[in-house]
Design an enzyme around this catalytic site. Structure first.
Site, PDB file in Angstrom:
ATOM      1  N   LYS A 299       0.676  -1.269   0.237  1.00 59.63           N
ATOM      2  CA  LYS A 299      -0.076   0.166   0.046  1.00 59.63           C
ATOM      3  C   LYS A 299       0.672   1.056  -0.124  1.00 59.63           C
ATOM      4  O   LYS A 299      -0.267   2.104  -0.153  1.00 59.63           O
ATOM      5  CB  LYS A 299      -0.516   0.108   1.071  1.00 59.63           C
ATOM      6  CG  LYS A 299      -1.984  -1.123   0.999  1.00 59.63           C
ATOM      7  CD  LYS A 299      -3.171  -0.693   2.372  1.00 59.63           C
ATOM      8  CE  LYS A 299      -4.429  -2.075   2.190  1.00 59.63           C
ATOM      9  NZ  LYS A 299      -5.460  -2.291   3.323  1.00 59.63           N
ATOM     10  N   ILE A 454      -9.837  -4.181  12.798  1.00 62.53           N
ATOM     11  CA  ILE A 454      -9.575  -3.861  11.641  1.00 62.53           C
ATOM     12  C   ILE A 454      -9.518  -5.320  10.904  1.00 62.53           C
ATOM     13  O   ILE A 454     -10.250  -5.064   9.400  1.00 62.53           O
ATOM     14  CB  ILE A 454      -9.176  -2.741  11.021  1.00 62.53           C
ATOM     15  CG1 ILE A 454      -7.472  -3.154  10.837  1.00 62.53           C
ATOM     16  CG2 ILE A 454      -9.188  -1.036  11.195  1.00 62.53           C
ATOM     17  CD1 ILE A 454      -7.030  -2.381   9.318  1.00 62.53           C
TER      18      ILE A 454
HETATM   19  P1  ATR Z   1      -0.179  -3.335   7.432  1.00 63.63           P
HETATM   20  O1  ATR Z   1      -0.199  -2.099   6.384  1.00 63.63           O
HETATM   21  O2  ATR Z   1      -1.771  -4.056   7.294  1.00 63.63           O
HETATM   22  O3  ATR Z   1      -0.601  -1.951   8.974  1.00 63.63           O
HETATM   23  P2  ATR Z   1       2.040  -3.313   8.229  1.00 63.63           P
HETATM   24  O4  ATR Z   1       2.972  -2.255   7.544  1.00 63.63           O
HETATM   25  O5  ATR Z   1       2.803  -4.897   7.694  1.00 63.63           O
HETATM   26  O6  ATR Z   1       0.078  -3.971   8.058  1.00 63.63           O
HETATM   27  O7  ATR Z   1       2.255  -3.068   9.724  1.00 63.63           O
HETATM   28  C1  ATR Z   1       1.702  -4.149  10.669  1.00 63.63           C
HETATM   29  C2  ATR Z   1       1.344  -3.741  11.808  1.00 63.63           C
HETATM   30  O8  ATR Z   1       0.909  -4.527  12.752  1.00 63.63           O
HETATM   31  C3  ATR Z   1       2.099  -2.658  12.050  1.00 63.63           C
HETATM   32  O9  ATR Z   1       2.236  -1.913  13.261  1.00 63.63           O
HETATM   33  C4  ATR Z   1       3.132  -3.556  13.158  1.00 63.63           C
HETATM   34  O10 ATR Z   1       4.294  -3.674  14.385  1.00 63.63           O
HETATM   35  P3  ATR Z   1       5.807  -3.019  13.734  1.00 63.63           P
HETATM   36  O11 ATR Z   1       5.361  -1.596  13.207  1.00 63.63           O
HETATM   37  O12 ATR Z   1       6.671  -2.455  15.666  1.00 63.63           O
HETATM   38  O13 ATR Z   1       6.082  -3.570  12.977  1.00 63.63           O
HETATM   39  C5  ATR Z   1       2.181  -4.426  13.938  1.00 63.63           C
HETATM   40  N1  ATR Z   1       3.033  -5.755  14.014  1.00 63.63           N
HETATM   41  C6  ATR Z   1       3.012  -6.874  13.371  1.00 63.63           C
HETATM   42  N2  ATR Z   1       3.147  -8.061  14.306  1.00 63.63           N
HETATM   43  C7  ATR Z   1       3.548  -7.586  15.224  1.00 63.63           C
HETATM   44  C8  ATR Z   1       3.622  -8.597  16.616  1.00 63.63           C
HETATM   45  N3  ATR Z   1       4.386  -9.440  16.509  1.00 63.63           N
HETATM   46  N4  ATR Z   1       3.569  -7.782  18.202  1.00 63.63           N
HETATM   47  C9  ATR Z   1       3.351  -6.261  17.692  1.00 63.63           C
HETATM   48  N5  ATR Z   1       2.771  -5.674  16.673  1.00 63.63           N
HETATM   49  C10 ATR Z   1       3.201  -6.573  15.439  1.00 63.63           C
END
Ligand code: ATR
Length: 499
Positions: A299, A454
Site C-alpha cells: 500500500k 479492522i
Molecule cells: P498493514 O499495512 O496491514 O498495517 P504493516 O504495515 O506490515 O501492515 O503493519 C503491521 C502492523 O502490525 C504494524 O503496526 C506492526 O508493528 P511494527 O510497526 O512494530 O512492525 C504490527 N505488528 C505486526 N506483527 C506484530 C507483532 N507480532 N507484535 C506487535 N505488533 C505487530
C-alpha cells in the site's frame, strides 16, 4: 474462436469416483481429463469404458513422475495402457476418448495413427514443474510436428514477471491453437484469463480432489464459472483486480465479481499475487487492467509507481486503489472512507468530538484509521511495537504516541472510549487471546470501551472475544471492507470500458 473450454481434472482412485465427481460438475465443464496415473492398478485396466461411463468428452492422460504425475511403471507398460484405451473405436465418437495427451518426447507412431484414425485429438504436452518457459512461440512451433496436434505448455513461474512474460508472448500467438498454463499461485491469472492467453482450454480441479494437485493452483469449476463468470470473458471484458503478497485471504474478488452482472458490466476481477509493486504495475499495464486494489504489503510502495494520487493518499502515505484514468494511473485511498463510515455506524456517532481513542498499530492500515479518527474530531494515542513508527504518524495529527506493552496500560486507560486494533497479530487466529494473537493482552477491559478490530478473518478475533466477554461492544473489519469496497467500485466503474 469460441471461448476456451473448461477441463475438469479427475484424480480419483476409481472410475466410479471420477464419474460421480464429473457428473456433479457437468454443468460447469466441457471436458474431463482422466488422470490414469491416479487410478488404482485394477482400475487402469478398465479405462477403455470411461468415455461411455461419463458421457462427457474425455482427455486421456497417463502422467509420468517427471512431468508431475504418479505413473511409475516404465514406458512400455504406459504404451500398452494407451493402446488398450484407444483401441476398438466405437462408431459413436462419444464412446471414444476425445483427446489424448502425449508428452513432447513420447513418439509412438502406431498410437498416433490410431488416435488420428479414431478422431481422437492429440494434445502434445511439455511440462516444467519447476521453472518458467521462455520463447513460447518457437517452442510451440517445434512441438507442432504434424500440424494436427494441439501443443500444450505448462510451466511454473517463479514470480509475477514470469507470468507477465507468458501473457506477452501468448498475445502474439493465434487464438485457441495451443494450451498455455502458468501453474502455482502466481499463475492463477492465466487460468481465469485463458482467453487472453489464447489458450484452447483451462484446467480446473474439483473441490473434493483439490489436495491432490494443490501445488498446481487449479481452481474448481464452480468458482471459475459462478465467481469469475469465465464463460462470459471475451477480449472486450474490462479487467480489474487485486494485488498483494502473499494475498492468501481476500474476499474482494467475490464482492466485485458478484456486483458486475447486477450493474450490467462486462467485467472480471482477478487476484494477481506480486512480490513487488513494480511487477504488479507491469502486469496491470500489459493485461490492460483498468483498476486494481492494493493490499499488504504494497500500500505504501505502490505510490511511487503511479502518475498521480489524490491528496488523501499523500496525507495518509498509503494507497489501496489504483485507477487507470485518461491521464494515467491515479491512486486513491478508500480504506479511510470505509473505516470512517463503519466506525460511525458502529458507535452511532456522526462525530467523535470529545472522545479519546487508542489506535493499536502504526502500519499501512493504521495510517488510514488515524486519518479518519482525526477527520471525525477525536483525540487519539497511537500505540506500536516500533515506537518510532507510532511517533511518525501521531506527529502529523498532533496525537500522542506510546509503546505497545504493559508499560502503556495507563495510557490506554486514558484513551479508552474507543479502541481500534489495526495490527496483523490476531489475523487468522481462532485460539483464545494470548500474547501472540492479542496485541493488548496485558490490558484488562472495563467493559465500557467500544472495541473495533479492522481484521475480519476470523469474524471474532482473540482481542474481540476478550473484550466482548468483559461486556464491551465489539465490531470487526467487515463493514470497513464492505464500505471501502463500495467506494472502490464507484471509482472502477468510472473507467469501465475505457480504452
Ligand atoms: P498493514 O499495512 O496491514 O498495517 P504493516 O504495515 O506490515 O501492515 O503493519 C503491521 C502492523 O502490525 C504494524 O503496526 C506492526 O508493528 P511494527 O510497526 O512494530 O512492525 C504490527 N505488528 C505486526 N506483527 C506484530 C507483532 N507480532 N507484535 C506487535 N505488533 C505487530
Amino acid at each position: 474462436m469460441g471461448r476456451p473450454l473448461v477441463c475438469l481434472c479427475l484424480t480419483g482412485r476409481t472410475l466410479e469416483e471420477d464419474v460421480a465427481i464429473a457428473k456433479k460438475y457437468q454443468n460447469y465443464i466441457d471436458v474431463v481429463e482422466l488422470r490414469v496415473d491416479w487410478l488404482e492398478e485394477d482400475e487402469r485396466l478398465k479405462i477403455r469404458d470411461f468415455p461411455s461411463m461419463v458421457g462427457i468428452p474425455t482427455l486421456l492422460t497417463i502422467r509420468r513422475i517427471v512431468d508431475g504425475g504418479r505413473y511409475e511403471e516404465g514406458e512400455s507398460s504406459r504404451t500398452m495402457l494407451f493402446a488398450r484405451a484407444l483401441a476398438f473405436a466405437d462408431s459413436d465418437p462419444m464412446n471414444n476418448f476425445a483427446y489424448v495427451d502425449f508428452e513432447e518426447d513420447f513418439n509412438v507412431p502406431s498410437l498416433q495413427d490410431a488416435a488420428l484414425a479414431f478422431g481422437t485429438k492429440i494434445i502434445r504436452s511439455f511440462h516444467d514443474m519447476k521453472n518458467p518457459v521462455k520463447n513460447i512461440a518457437a517452442r510451440l512451433e517445434k512441438m507442432r510436428t504434424t500440424g494436427y496436434e494441439i501443443p500444450k505448455i505448462a510451466c511454473m513461474p517463479h514470480n509475477l514477471s514470469d507470468v507477465t512474460e507468458l501473457f506477452k508472448e501468448a498475445s502474439q500467438l493465434p487464438e485457441g491453437e495451443q494450451i498455455l498454463i502458468a501453474m502455482g499461485s502466481y499463475g492463477l491469472p492465466s487460468r481465469i484469463l485463458a482467453e487472453r492467453m489464447h489458450s484452447y482450454l483451462t484446467f480446473t480441479s474439483p473441490a473434493e480432489l483439490s489436495a491432490n494437485l494443490a501445488e498446481l493452483g487449479q481452481i474448481d469449476p464452480i468458482t471459475l464459472s459462478e465467481m469469475y463468470h469465465f464463460k462470459n470473458i471475451t477480449k472486450d471484458t474490462t479487467i480489474y483486480g487485486i494485488t498483494g503478497f502473499p494475498l492468501k485471504v481476500t474476499s474482494s474478488p467475490k464482492i466485485h465479481n458478484a456486483a458486475y452482472p447486477k450493474e450490467g458490466m462486462d467485467a472480471v476481477f482477478i487476484p494477481f499475487k506480486a512480490d513487488t509493486v513494480e511487477e504488479a504495475k507491469a502486469f496491470a499495464d500489459l493485461i490492460g487492467i483498468k483498476g486494481f486494489s492494493i493490499t499488504i504489503p504494497h500500500k505504501e510502495k505502490i505510490i511511487g509507481q503511479l502518475d498521480s494520487v489524490e491528496p488523501m493518499v499523500t496525507a495518509i502515505g498509503a494507497c489501496n486503489t489504483a485507477v487507470h484514468e485518461k491521464a494515467g494511473w491515479k491512486g486513491y485511498n478508500t480504506d479511510c472512507i470505509g473505516f470512517e463510515k463503519a466506525l460511525q455506524e458502529f458507535t452511532g456517532l456522526k462525530t467523535l468530538e470529545g472522545k479519546k481513542v487508542s489506535i493499536i498499530g502504526a502500519g499501512g492500515a493504521s495510517k488510514a484509521v488515524v486519518y479518519a479518527i482525526y477527520n471525525l474530531g477525536a483525540k487519539a494515542c497511537v500505540f506500536n511495537r516500533t515506537v518510532s513508527k507510532a511517533k511518525a504518524i501521531a506527529d502529523i495529527y498532533g496525537f500522542e504516541y506510546a509503546s505497545l506493552g504493559p508499560e502503556s496500560i495507563d495510557k490506554i486507560k486514558a484513551y479508552s472510549d474507543i479502541i481500534v486494533q489495526t495490527t496483523s497479530k490476531g489475523m487468522g487466529s481462532t485460539e483464545a487471546s494470548n500474547s501472540d494473537n492479542d496485541p493488548i493482552y496485558f490490558y484488562d477491559f472495563e467493559g465500557t470501551e467500544m472495541v473495533t478490530d479492522i481484521v475480519y478473518e476470523p469474524e471474532v478475533t482473540p482481542v474481540m472475544a476478550r473484550a466482548k466477554a468483559a461486556g464491551c461492544k465489539v465490531d470487526n473489519g467487515y463493514n470497513m471492507l464492505r464500505y471501502q469496497g463500495e467506494a472502490q467500485f464507484k471509482l472502477y466503474k468510472g473507467v469501465y470500458g475505457s480504452k
